[in-house]
Design a protein around this motif. Structure first.
Motif, short mmCIF file in Angstrom:
data_model
loop_
_atom_site.label_atom_id
_atom_site.label_comp_id
_atom_site.label_asym_id
_atom_site.label_seq_id
_atom_site.Cartn_x
_atom_site.Cartn_y
_atom_site.Cartn_z
N LYS A 104 1.10 -1.43 0.12
CA LYS A 104 -0.29 -0.03 0.36
C LYS A 104 0.74 1.61 -0.47
O LYS A 104 0.64 2.38 -0.67
N ASP A 105 2.45 1.44 0.25
CA ASP A 105 3.10 2.15 0.45
C ASP A 105 3.81 2.70 -0.45
O ASP A 105 4.40 3.40 -0.85
N TYR A 106 3.57 1.85 -2.11
CA TYR A 106 4.18 1.58 -3.14
C TYR A 106 5.20 2.71 -3.48
O TYR A 106 5.49 3.56 -4.05
N TYR A 107 3.71 3.79 -3.83
CA TYR A 107 3.83 5.40 -4.27
C TYR A 107 4.57 5.95 -3.57
O TYR A 107 6.18 7.13 -3.82
N LEU A 108 5.29 6.17 -2.12
CA LEU A 108 5.43 7.05 -0.95
C LEU A 108 7.03 6.40 -1.10
O LEU A 108 7.94 7.25 -1.62
N LYS A 109 7.29 4.83 -1.58
CA LYS A 109 8.42 4.53 -1.43
C LYS A 109 9.15 4.55 -2.74
O LYS A 109 10.32 4.88 -3.10
N LEU A 110 8.27 4.79 -3.69
CA LEU A 110 8.54 4.39 -4.89
C LEU A 110 8.95 5.75 -5.17
O LEU A 110 10.90 6.22 -5.57
N ILE A 111 8.70 7.59 -4.83
CA ILE A 111 9.38 8.56 -4.53
C ILE A 111 10.49 9.35 -3.41
O ILE A 111 11.28 10.14 -3.82
N THR A 112 10.73 8.51 -2.39
CA THR A 112 11.57 8.41 -1.77
C THR A 112 12.94 8.14 -2.32
O THR A 112 13.47 8.09 -1.32
N GLY A 113 12.43 6.81 -2.89
CA GLY A 113 13.37 5.72 -2.98
C GLY A 113 13.97 5.07 -2.46
O GLY A 113 14.84 4.37 -2.19
N GLU A 114 12.76 4.46 -1.64
CA GLU A 114 13.05 3.37 -0.47
C GLU A 114 12.65 2.22 -1.25
O GLU A 114 11.77 1.59 -1.39
N TYR A 115 13.36 1.59 -2.19
CA TYR A 115 14.08 0.23 -2.92
C TYR A 115 15.50 -0.13 -2.97
O TYR A 115 17.18 0.28 -2.49
N ARG A 116 15.16 -1.56 -3.42
CA ARG A 116 16.87 -2.41 -3.61
C ARG A 116 17.64 -0.49 -4.72
O ARG A 116 19.08 -0.70 -4.89
N SER A 117 17.10 -1.50 -5.80
CA SER A 117 17.91 -0.94 -6.79
C SER A 117 18.45 0.44 -7.07
O SER A 117 17.65 1.82 -5.69
N LYS A 118 19.56 0.44 -7.38
CA LYS A 118 19.60 2.32 -7.63
C LYS A 118 20.27 3.08 -7.93
O LYS A 118 20.16 4.35 -8.61
N VAL A 119 18.81 3.38 -8.64
CA VAL A 119 18.24 4.44 -9.83
C VAL A 119 17.39 4.99 -8.67
O VAL A 119 16.85 4.92 -7.77
N ASN A 120 17.82 6.35 -9.72
CA ASN A 120 17.33 7.53 -9.06
C ASN A 120 16.07 7.35 -8.84
O ASN A 120 15.23 7.52 -9.63
N PRO A 121 14.77 7.95 -8.01
CA PRO A 121 13.44 7.92 -7.91
C PRO A 121 12.44 9.27 -8.95
O PRO A 121 11.85 8.24 -9.10
N LYS A 122 13.39 10.11 -8.78
CA LYS A 122 12.81 10.63 -10.54
C LYS A 122 13.00 10.31 -11.33
O LYS A 122 12.04 9.95 -12.29
N ALA A 123 13.91 8.74 -11.70
CA ALA A 123 13.88 8.58 -13.23
C ALA A 123 12.73 6.72 -12.83
O ALA A 123 12.57 6.80 -14.18
N ILE A 124 12.65 6.70 -11.89
CA ILE A 124 11.81 5.22 -11.83
C ILE A 124 10.46 5.75 -12.01
O ILE A 124 9.58 5.16 -12.79
N SER A 125 10.32 7.06 -11.03
CA SER A 125 8.53 7.42 -11.10
C SER A 125 8.64 7.68 -12.34
O SER A 125 6.99 7.27 -13.00
N GLY A 126 9.11 8.24 -13.41
CA GLY A 126 9.02 9.10 -14.78
C GLY A 126 9.08 7.80 -15.42
O GLY A 126 8.46 8.17 -16.20
N MET A 127 9.69 6.71 -15.65
CA MET A 127 9.53 5.47 -16.18
C MET A 127 8.49 4.95 -16.32
O MET A 127 7.35 4.49 -16.80
N ILE A 128 7.49 4.36 -14.79
CA ILE A 128 6.88 4.13 -14.50
C ILE A 128 5.18 5.31 -14.55
O ILE A 128 4.37 4.62 -15.32
N ILE A 129 5.36 6.19 -15.30
CA ILE A 129 4.46 7.37 -15.07
C ILE A 129 4.11 7.30 -16.76
O ILE A 129 3.70 7.70 -17.56
N SER A 130 5.69 7.03 -17.37
CA SER A 130 5.60 7.01 -19.15
C SER A 130 4.27 6.56 -19.15
O SER A 130 4.56 5.67 -20.68
N LEU A 131 5.02 4.71 -19.05
CA LEU A 131 4.38 3.29 -18.61
C LEU A 131 2.88 3.56 -19.11
O LEU A 131 1.92 3.12 -20.14
N LEU A 132 2.08 4.57 -17.98
CA LEU A 132 1.07 4.83 -17.87
C LEU A 132 0.20 5.81 -19.02
O LEU A 132 -0.97 5.82 -19.49
N ALA A 133 0.73 6.44 -19.48
CA ALA A 133 1.06 7.65 -20.50
C ALA A 133 1.07 6.44 -21.67
O ALA A 133 -0.11 6.99 -22.43
#
Length: 169
Positions: A104-133
């Motif tokens: 349920k905290d997926y989006y909070l973790k996404l924007i704060t970078g609380e995940y294992r990957s070292k990819v920048n949170p802005k880059a990952i959230s941008g990729m996910i939003i781009s998928l939705l678009a």
């Protein structure tokens, strides 16, 4: 209002689905399940006459799994990995995809970078939003794992009901 009885449908879960928590809980609650290979998604629903509405649920255990799928570097000749090929296939088939993330905290973790990957949170959230678009047939829903069987059931049941209403018209 169209009422569909429990014996009129079954939830299909893919043979490659490793987490059997959802099917177990569905069966415990009186929902019929069928284990069968699905070309796209982890869950679908089948009506008594064999009709399967054009909707699937793709389950991800957590944000890390989604990121791993998105960043998978095993690509085909077109430069697409398995996850993107699945989205492309669903778009071509006019198949609605609910991406269910069991956190349920997926989006909070996404924007704060609380995940294992070292990819920048802005880059990952941008990729996910781009998928939705890019894939208007894609919908992301985040819910605690304990509530995921209920969410899978509700998504598929109400999609079936609305599709049957359209067929009746």
């Amino acid at each position: 209002m169209l009422k569909i009885n429990a014996e009129d449908y079954a939830i299909i879960y893919d043979t490659r689905e490793q987490d059997i928590f959802i099917p177990q809980i569905l069966r415990k609650n009186g929902v019929q399940t069928i284990r069968r290979k699905l070309d796209t998604g982890d869950y679908a629903i089948q009506y008594r006459d064999g009709y399967i509405p054009p909707v699937v649920v793709e389950r991800k255990a957590c944000l890390d799994e989604l990121i791993g799928n998105m960043l998978d570097n095993r690509k085909d000749a077109d430069g697409n990995n398995r996850f993107i090929r699945e989205l492309e296939r669903s778009k071509q088939q006019d198949l609605k995809v609910y991406l269910l993330i069991q956190d349920k905290d997926y989006y909070l973790k996404l924007i704060t970078g609380e995940y294992r990957s070292k990819v920048n949170p802005k880059a990952i959230s941008g990729m996910i939003i781009s998928l939705l678009a890019k894939y208007p047939n894609l919908h992301i829903i985040a819910v605690d794992k304990e509530l995921s069987p209920s969410m899978v059931y509700k998504i598929l049941y109400y999609e079936l009901r609305e599709n049957l209403k359209e067929k009746i018209k």
